[in-house]
Design a protein around this motif. Sequence first.
Motif, PDB file in Angstrom:
ATOM      1  N   ARG A  76       0.839  -1.207   0.000  1.00 60.83           N
ATOM      2  CA  ARG A  76       0.000   0.000   0.000  1.00 60.83           C
ATOM      3  C   ARG A  76       0.868   1.249   0.000  1.00 60.83           C
ATOM      4  N   SER A  82      -1.462   5.943   2.801  1.00 59.10           N
ATOM      5  CA  SER A  82      -2.818   5.390   2.922  1.00 59.10           C
ATOM      6  C   SER A  82      -2.911   4.565   4.202  1.00 59.10           C
ATOM      7  N   SER A 137      -8.368   1.189   4.327  1.00 61.58           N
ATOM      8  CA  SER A 137      -8.655   1.595   2.951  1.00 61.58           C
ATOM      9  C   SER A 137      -7.962   0.682   1.950  1.00 61.58           C
ATOM     10  N   ARG A 141      -9.909  -2.550   1.641  1.00 60.60           N
ATOM     11  CA  ARG A 141     -11.136  -2.361   0.850  1.00 60.60           C
ATOM     12  C   ARG A 141     -10.821  -2.251  -0.634  1.00 60.60           C
ATOM     13  N   LEU A 142      -9.802  -1.476  -0.960  1.00 56.41           N
ATOM     14  CA  LEU A 142      -9.434  -1.304  -2.368  1.00 56.41           C
ATOM     15  C   LEU A 142      -8.949  -2.614  -2.981  1.00 56.41           C
ATOM     16  N   SER A 196     -10.676  -4.298  -6.197  1.00 58.61           N
ATOM     17  CA  SER A 196      -9.832  -4.623  -7.345  1.00 58.61           C
ATOM     18  C   SER A 196      -9.959  -6.102  -7.722  1.00 58.61           C
TER      19      SER A 196
END
Length: 74
Positions: free
Chosen positions: A48, A52, A56, A59-60, A64
């Motif tokens: 990451r 960030s 988050s 979740r991303l 994806s």
Amino acid sequence: MIRKHSATLHGHRTSFSLEDEFWTELKMIAAGRSIPLAALISEIDDHRPPDSNLSSALRLHVLSWLKAGGDRQP
């Protein structure tokens, strides 16, 4: 519902908050890849962006994975 979860990443205990649906999908992704959930979370954490937060990023990653047509069967 959002729940707090904890994990040990590189010997350091951390916590993050995720909705139940994201938590379920993370477990499905780990099972589909035949890796422990902790290993998946650590992998996501390692990749990451530095600015960030882990919640988050998790979740991303789920978003994806699903958009890419990830295998939802364990």
